[in-house]
Design an enzyme around this catalytic site. Sequence first.
Site, PDB file in Angstrom:
ATOM      1  N   GLU A 289      67.961  53.258  32.396  1.00  0.00           N
ATOM      2  CA  GLU A 289      68.866  52.261  32.990  1.00  0.00           C
ATOM      3  C   GLU A 289      70.052  52.165  32.048  1.00  0.00           C
ATOM      4  OE1 GLU A 289      68.180  51.336  35.877  1.00  0.00           O
ATOM      5  OE2 GLU A 289      66.021  51.495  36.073  1.00  0.00           O
ATOM      6  N   CYS A 323      75.324  44.859  31.921  1.00  0.00           N
ATOM      7  CA  CYS A 323      75.554  46.185  32.490  1.00  0.00           C
ATOM      8  C   CYS A 323      76.211  46.051  33.861  1.00  0.00           C
ATOM      9  CB  CYS A 323      74.241  46.943  32.599  1.00  0.00           C
ATOM     10  SG  CYS A 323      72.984  46.010  33.466  1.00  0.00           S
TER      11      CYS A 323
END
Length: 528
Positions: A289, A323
Amino acid sequence: MTESTFKLTYATMFNPPEELHRRYEDTLRNKKAQLGKNYGMIINGKERYSAEVFENRNPANTDEVLGVFQKGTRQDVEDAVQSAKTAQIKWKRIPWQERVAIIRKAADNIDKRIYELAVALSLEVGKNRMEALGDAAESADLMRYACDQMEANDGFIHRMGKDPLAGYDATNISMMLPYGVWLVISPFNFPCALTGGPAGAALVTGNSVIIKPASDTPWAPRIYVECLLEAGVPEGVVNYITGSGSEVGQTLVEHPFIDGITFTGSYDVGMRIYRSFSQWIYIRPVIMELGGKNAAIVSKNADLETAAIGIMRSAFGLQGQKCSACSRVFIEEEVYDDLVNLLVTLAEKITVGDPTRREIYMGPVINRNSYQDYQNYIDDLRKSGRILTGAKVFTEGDYAKGFFCAPTFVADLPLTHPLWQQEMFLPITTIAKVDSLDQAMTYTNQVKYGLTGGFYGTEEEAAWFFDNIEAGVVYANRPQGATTGAWPGFQPFGGWKASGATGKQAGGLNYLQQYMREQSRTLIRRIS
Ligand code: NAP
């Protein structure tokens, strides 16, 4: 609204009950009186101390040492891996229903210690109190979601069809089984959820786990590991090891007994780990990720108040260090000036300071490197674009000992400038005027990343947006956050392109299977 009727998610966190503030403040007072403890690693259920240690300091006040943590050694890595390998043999044989019960209990333990976790997260990451509570609550919900998925799929044990064999009876079963020892490497910005989500999934499916947290944020993951052990996860099934990524982290990645990895962090480190982990005699699973460069697109038909609040929240929540942060905005020219005015007004109302204080929205950035990066980017953006608001660090009075940066919007940056492509991971968002939605979409997709995206406009336009954007998590007309705020069970979370590796998203239907491999079992009995 009382605390017992309130369900905390990133979308509901803006108006919490009063009791939640009181309990957070009581815990903060308590914890502040006991800072600076020496925390061991946890290997095979035992505390482990090293000759060398490092300090975990508060980025809002660098004089404050929150705790002292161990610099793990090669021997610690070896012992953690060996104990995980040995302990996994028993753990995988425990009926999956019992593993589910233990992981659910661990999630309940997180709820019980949620204020302690939130205080640790505010102090070590710089999260405001609601973001901090959200991180802890999300880790519990990710674990519960993994348990629900085990149950919904009957432990991933399925009876298959019988092959039509004359004179024989066939029993065919498909079983999903754990890989073995799973390494979880987590980032600084969600130390609880992005340790707890992957570790919970790995454990409930029967793997043992080694956790290596970010060196800026080892405290909350340590409390998380205690929640697992207190719930009955056996010694050695979960191990917690601290120390630098390039030494302890890399040594773990290179260890031949690691059977799978979940890494959440930057693109550069992730790609290095991916390449390094592939240097082996067979292919092992790796869930990555990685970073984002998330855009919001605003149509001339948008409700501009909704767009402005959603963009502001996603640009500057957690100081732009998500993110999923909204770091680019493309606005149709008809509404450009009006929306920019609204955005600047909202950004200038943002409170910056000690994130444990109730009225503060933005705390400090994580460390001195990020603080310096912010100043370097601002120097460049001042020359190449036009600063709309922000673009300064705070250094006076209460700000003097922390890494405080102003929320910054920048316009008129040429679209060829590299900062349209690069993840800055700071409270800086660039804004551009576009002639059409098609042009906005071209720019949006012209980056290597593909994590989240946001849109404001009509429902017909939103359908076009969903169809064309290259990203894993996309939202339309959302005031709670243009590009941020996914919650397990509601919005599966993961990235496309350079933002992720497997296309199967956390907190969604397809995630858990990645921690298991299939065995097809056929037993034949002669009947005539
Ligand atoms: P990072 O610098 O890549 O570090 C992440 C983790 O990797 C830390 O635990 C780090 O340890 C460790 N590490 C560093 N080098 C290593 C190596 N050679 N081998 C093994 N481990 C190593 O990322 P970060 O600054 O903590 O986090 C921010 C980044 O994470 C951003 O790019 C953000 O977009 C991304 N992120 C992505 C998601 C997502 O779901 N897609 C979610 C959150 C964050 P040390 O701290 O000891 O160096």
